[in-house]
Design a protein around this motif. Structure first.
Motif, PDB file in Angstrom:
ATOM      1  N   THR A 121      80.317  34.341   7.621  1.00 41.88           N
ATOM      2  CA  THR A 121      80.253  35.803   7.508  1.00 41.88           C
ATOM      3  C   THR A 121      79.585  36.320   8.785  1.00 41.88           C
ATOM      4  OG1 THR A 121      79.535  35.262   5.300  1.00 41.88           O
ATOM      5  CG2 THR A 121      79.577  37.588   5.877  1.00 41.88           C
ATOM      6  N   PRO A 122      80.136  37.388   9.389  1.00 43.01           N
ATOM      7  CA  PRO A 122      79.534  37.884  10.627  1.00 43.01           C
ATOM      8  C   PRO A 122      78.098  38.359  10.414  1.00 43.01           C
ATOM      9  CG  PRO A 122      81.633  38.956  10.192  1.00 43.01           C
ATOM     10  CD  PRO A 122      81.311  38.141   9.001  1.00 43.01           C
ATOM     11  N   SER A 123      77.301  38.197  11.449  1.00 43.67           N
ATOM     12  CA  SER A 123      75.906  38.619  11.360  1.00 43.67           C
ATOM     13  C   SER A 123      75.467  39.183  12.704  1.00 43.67           C
ATOM     14  CB  SER A 123      75.057  37.400  11.006  1.00 43.67           C
ATOM     15  OG  SER A 123      73.702  37.679  11.201  1.00 43.67           O
ATOM     16  N   VAL A 124      74.299  39.804  12.718  1.00 41.94           N
ATOM     17  CA  VAL A 124      73.748  40.291  13.976  1.00 41.94           C
ATOM     18  C   VAL A 124      72.669  39.298  14.417  1.00 41.94           C
ATOM     19  CG1 VAL A 124      74.186  42.648  13.291  1.00 41.94           C
ATOM     20  CG2 VAL A 124      71.926  41.684  12.903  1.00 41.94           C
ATOM     21  N   ILE A 125      72.093  39.528  15.576  1.00 45.65           N
ATOM     22  CA  ILE A 125      70.984  38.681  16.039  1.00 45.65           C
ATOM     23  C   ILE A 125      69.672  39.419  15.763  1.00 45.65           C
ATOM     24  CG2 ILE A 125      69.827  37.799  18.104  1.00 45.65           C
ATOM     25  CD1 ILE A 125      72.088  36.169  18.266  1.00 45.65           C
ATOM     26  N   TYR A 126      68.758  38.738  15.123  1.00 44.24           N
ATOM     27  CA  TYR A 126      67.455  39.357  14.845  1.00 44.24           C
ATOM     28  C   TYR A 126      66.466  38.965  15.920  1.00 44.24           C
ATOM     29  CZ  TYR A 126      69.598  40.117  10.340  1.00 44.24           C
ATOM     30  OH  TYR A 126      70.450  40.525   9.355  1.00 44.24           O
ATOM     31  N   LYS A 127      65.466  39.840  16.088  1.00 38.91           N
ATOM     32  CA  LYS A 127      64.419  39.520  17.062  1.00 38.91           C
ATOM     33  C   LYS A 127      63.119  39.342  16.289  1.00 38.91           C
ATOM     34  CE  LYS A 127      62.462  42.199  20.722  1.00 38.91           C
ATOM     35  NZ  LYS A 127      62.816  43.120  21.779  1.00 38.91           N
ATOM     36  N   ILE A 128      62.457  38.226  16.545  1.00 31.63           N
ATOM     37  CA  ILE A 128      61.183  37.996  15.873  1.00 31.63           C
ATOM     38  C   ILE A 128      60.087  37.920  16.915  1.00 31.63           C
ATOM     39  CG2 ILE A 128      59.840  36.329  14.529  1.00 31.63           C
ATOM     40  CD1 ILE A 128      62.281  35.835  12.895  1.00 31.63           C
ATOM     41  N   ILE A 129      59.054  38.715  16.702  1.00 26.85           N
ATOM     42  CA  ILE A 129      57.895  38.629  17.597  1.00 26.85           C
ATOM     43  C   ILE A 129      56.854  37.781  16.873  1.00 26.85           C
ATOM     44  CG2 ILE A 129      56.173  39.928  18.893  1.00 26.85           C
ATOM     45  CD1 ILE A 129      58.227  42.239  18.826  1.00 26.85           C
ATOM     46  N   THR A 130      56.477  36.694  17.503  1.00 31.41           N
ATOM     47  CA  THR A 130      55.555  35.772  16.841  1.00 31.41           C
ATOM     48  C   THR A 130      54.109  36.230  17.082  1.00 31.41           C
ATOM     49  OG1 THR A 130      55.297  34.366  18.758  1.00 31.41           O
ATOM     50  CG2 THR A 130      57.125  33.854  17.292  1.00 31.41           C
ATOM     51  N   LYS A 131      53.221  35.618  16.341  1.00 32.11           N
ATOM     52  CA  LYS A 131      51.807  35.985  16.511  1.00 32.11           C
ATOM     53  C   LYS A 131      51.321  35.646  17.915  1.00 32.11           C
ATOM     54  CE  LYS A 131      50.564  36.699  11.919  1.00 32.11           C
ATOM     55  NZ  LYS A 131      50.340  36.024  10.642  1.00 32.11           N
ATOM     56  N   LYS A 132      52.043  34.731  18.579  1.00 28.91           N
ATOM     57  CA  LYS A 132      51.669  34.424  19.970  1.00 28.91           C
ATOM     58  C   LYS A 132      52.368  35.367  20.951  1.00 28.91           C
ATOM     59  CE  LYS A 132      51.062  29.483  19.355  1.00 28.91           C
ATOM     60  NZ  LYS A 132      51.869  28.255  19.414  1.00 28.91           N
ATOM     61  N   ASP A 133      52.991  36.421  20.394  1.00 27.81           N
ATOM     62  CA  ASP A 133      53.733  37.412  21.176  1.00 27.81           C
ATOM     63  C   ASP A 133      54.940  36.861  21.907  1.00 27.81           C
ATOM     64  OD1 ASP A 133      52.583  39.781  20.452  1.00 27.81           O
ATOM     65  OD2 ASP A 133      50.915  39.532  21.847  1.00 27.81           O
ATOM     66  N   GLU A 134      55.516  35.789  21.372  1.00 29.00           N
ATOM     67  CA  GLU A 134      56.787  35.307  21.917  1.00 29.00           C
ATOM     68  C   GLU A 134      57.897  36.115  21.250  1.00 29.00           C
ATOM     69  OE1 GLU A 134      56.082  30.541  22.389  1.00 29.00           O
ATOM     70  OE2 GLU A 134      56.230  31.434  20.412  1.00 29.00           O
ATOM     71  N   GLU A 135      59.006  36.270  21.988  1.00 30.62           N
ATOM     72  CA  GLU A 135      60.158  36.947  21.379  1.00 30.62           C
ATOM     73  C   GLU A 135      61.223  35.912  21.083  1.00 30.62           C
ATOM     74  OE1 GLU A 135      61.534  40.051  23.933  1.00 30.62           O
ATOM     75  OE2 GLU A 135      59.993  41.428  23.205  1.00 30.62           O
ATOM     76  N   LEU A 136      61.600  35.761  19.822  1.00 29.47           N
ATOM     77  CA  LEU A 136      62.656  34.817  19.476  1.00 29.47           C
ATOM     78  C   LEU A 136      63.875  35.607  19.024  1.00 29.47           C
ATOM     79  CD1 LEU A 136      60.573  32.439  17.151  1.00 29.47           C
ATOM     80  CD2 LEU A 136      61.002  32.169  19.592  1.00 29.47           C
TER      81      LEU A 136
END
Ligand SMILES: Nc1nc2c(ncn2[C@@H]2O[C@H](COP(=O)(O)OP(=O)(O)OP(=O)(O)O)[C@@H](O)[C@H]2O)c(=O)[nH]1
Ligand SMILES: [Mg+2]
Length: 627
Positions: free
Chosen positions: A399-414
């Motif tokens: 099923t199509p999906s979008v890309i999510y962005k997660i900001i970690t507690k170490k301020d990394e962007e995933l």
């Protein structure tokens, strides 16, 4: 060789279905580029898939020569055509032929990258609007693209033959959009050829000839490409300076790759081999290059001699902005042995579809596949269909999906697509999702129905603008997740087909999402995990387990199906044990033996359950994956 003065490069742009390919048909007939007996509707839609679906998916270039009728009396100095009467009276004949390089473009929003690349290869565009539909979302979007490119735009209202055509209204709308007088808007019927010849005359009159310098070193822009097993990558080019001959060595500036011209020529629209291509022309170059990844649209081809002689290299032409894939889906071969074939097919397809992206991934139960990025859901459908038709591949598609962005507690962007990559909640500082600016154009009478689509939506209403007499532009900001599946159909349904939409990326914004884990007999099955909005978690969680209950075959023991959010169970189902009739071989009524066998079965089931071995057949993975 034709003087550049007598050459015009242009394309036809419009909203989907407004009649571009039909207009191109009339041009092909008029210029006798295609013989009458070979003509068929939407001639340039050459792919089977385009013909089957009745829409244009790819840009299609064609070179036409026009030297008939009144054009022979064209006065180059004062850029005038004599009237028909004058030309009939006149004995003036010149054998001047105009070279018209036309590119027909797709109208659907998912293929807008094809349009922007076509626009970079030409000096002008015919902007077509269907008189029964009026200005639509892609009319605006494509007009803006052409304007940005600095092209000469020739407006035309099409389908004036249709009884429901609102000719005057559409003409006024288009004149207002371009800020010109209504008299400058052409009225045509592409189907019946009304005014089409006049329109082509105006193309010659208004669109400037290419400004190119034949004396300068050779430079050509790659605007499209395809793979040929014998000739290597074939580049579709617009030559900006100089000339190139058969057999010459070439160099791709961004790809840093050498090649040799194996063949070059014009589009007839089929390949028509020539000896050389010169400044101003549009044509193809077969490069002999076999490594498909080295050739990218937007690259500049120069002559290799500059490289070899360490001369100063000509400057690279302005390329294209890389398109940003918005919607993602995983493609897995049904037969896991086909992974390599899929990889090669994607590489070749990318040559011909520059907006496609892909990278390998692996999923439990499915093996190796690719995470592919697309411009929209129709794009996914078309790529899947091309892989099936052109490469014989049977695929499983998520099923199509979008890309999510997660900001970690170490301020990394995933940037995360797959739920299996979702970090532990203790690591997450903030979750974000892509938001789009959505533009909807609708006749005002459907406003109420259109607004209803946004009930229960997170969309934010921004503004509405009236333009023309009967046109309303609504602007919203909306999470992309909400519009990738089924939204366009809802909009069409709400407006009896009259509304249209366009969207572009705005930014990532905070989102309230959770990961649902699925446990089968207590064991987490990563492949069934899903990311959902928090307020829909319960509903979605129930849906997944009840679907699993439907499709997972019963085992010899009862199997629990649970949905959990980070360890907390929110939904549950049970698949009852399958009872094999262990007593069947017994005849008669030996009750004690029967009981013994049943006891033994019970013990065996308990053992099985303790080991928790639920066999999940591949079809279950497939069904859950693509639901
Ligand atoms: N009556 C009438 N029908 C037309 C006219 N022009 C095009 N059509 C019809 O409109 C439909 C769409 O035409 P196409 O030429 O495929 O439109 P298009 O703009 O190329 O479509 P895409 O490339 O998919 O965006 C076809 O059924 C055509 O026959 C016209 O002038 N009059
Ligand atoms: Mg078309």
């Amino acid at each position: 060789m034709t003087d550049r003065k007598f050459m015009r490069n242009f394309c036809i742009i419009s909203h989907v279905n407004h009649g571009k390919s039909t207009l191109a048909d009339r041009f092909l007939e008029l210029t006798k580029t295609v013989l009458a007996e070979k003509m068929r509707p939407q001639y340039l839609n050459s792919m089977d898939l385009e013909r089957g679906k009745g829409i244009t998916i790819k840009m299609h270039p064609v070179r036409m020569c026009w030297n008939v009728g009144r054009l022979e009396c064209w006065n180059e100095n004062d850029k005038t055509f004599p009237t028909s009467e004058q030309s009939e009276r006149s004995n003036k004949r010149s054998d001047q032929t105009f070279i018209l390089n036309l590119i027909d473009t797709p109208g659907h929003v998912d293929f807008s990258y094809e349009v922007s690349r076509s626009l970079a290869a030409v000096e002008g565009a015919i902007l077509l609007v269907d008189a029964t539909q009026g200005i639509q979302a892609q009319t605006l979007a494509n007009f803006e693209l052409a304007k940005k490119q600095g092209l000469t735009i020739i407006p035309a209202v099409n389908k004036i033959d249709m009884p429901q055509a609102k000719v005057e209204e559409t003409k006024k709308e288009l004149a207002d959009l371009l800020n010109i007088s209504s008299d400058e808007v052409f009225l045509i019927s592409a189907k019946y050829g009304t005014n089409v010849e006049k329109l082509l005359e105006v193309v010659i009159k208004k669109i400037p000839p290419p400004h190119n310098d034949k004396e300068k070193p050779f430079r050509a822009l790659i605007f499209d490409s395809k793979y040929d097993p014998f000739k290597g990558v074939i580049c579709y080019v617009r030559v900006f300076d100089g000339e190139i001959k058969n057999g010459e060595k070439i160099y791709l500036m961004a790809g840093k790759t050498e090649g040799k011209v194996k063949e070059l020529g014009y589009f007839g629209p089929e390949f028509l081999p020539q000896q050389k291509l010169s400044a101003g022309e549009i044509g193809y170059i077969a490069t002999g290059i076999k490594e498909t990844e080295k050739v990218r649209v937007g690259d500049t081809i120069i002559s290799l001699k500059f490289k070899v002689q360490s001369l100063e290299l000509p400057r690279a032409l302005a390329g294209y902005q890389e398109p940003k894939p918005m919607v993602f889906a995983s493609f897995y071969p049904e037969n896991s042995n086909d992974f390599e074939i899929l990889e090669e097919a994607l590489m070749k397809l990318k040559l011909n579809d520059a907006s496609l992206t892909f990278q390998p991934e692996r999923k439990e139960g499915l093996g190796r596949g690719f995470l592919c990025g697309f411009l929209g859901s129709l794009h996914i459908e078309i790529v899947a269909e091309r892989l099936r038709r052109e490469y014989g591949l049977a695929l499983v598609i998520s099923t199509p999906s979008v890309i999510y962005k997660i900001i970690t507690k170490k301020d990394e962007e995933l940037f995360i697509y797959s739920p299996s990559d979702w970090p532990e909640p203790s690591m997450i500082k903030e979750i974000q999702e892509p938001w789009m600016k959505l533009e909807i154009i609708t006749p005002p009478e459907y406003l109420g129905q259109v607004l209803k689509i946004f009930e229960n939506s997170k969309a934010i209403y921004i503004e509405k603008k009236y333009f023309g007499q009967n046109r309303l532009l609504l602007i919203y900001e909306v999470p992309l997740r909400e519009i990738i599946i089924g939204f366009y159909d809802k909009l069409k349904g709400a407006s009896q087909g009259f509304a249209s939409m366009n969207y572009q990326f705005l930014e990532y914004r905070k989102a309230d999402l959770v990961k649902l884990d699925i446990l089968i007999a207590g064991k987490k099955e990563e492949a069934f995990s899903k990311i959902v909005p928090k307020n829909r978690a319960l509903e979605e969680g129930r849906k997944i387990v009840s679907k699993l209950k439907e499709i997972l075959p019963a085992q010899l023991f009862a199997v629990s199906l649970q949905t959990a959010i980070f360890g907390k169970i929110i939904a549950r189902e049970t698949i009852k044990a399958k009872r094999r009739d262990v007593t069947a071989p017994l005849y008669g009524g030996d009750f004690t033996r029967k009981r013994k066998l049943l006891e033994k079965q019970k013990k065996g089931k308990k053992r099985l359950k303790e080991r928790g071995q639920v066999r999940i057949p591949p079809q279950v993975y497939l069904k859950m994956f693509s639901q």
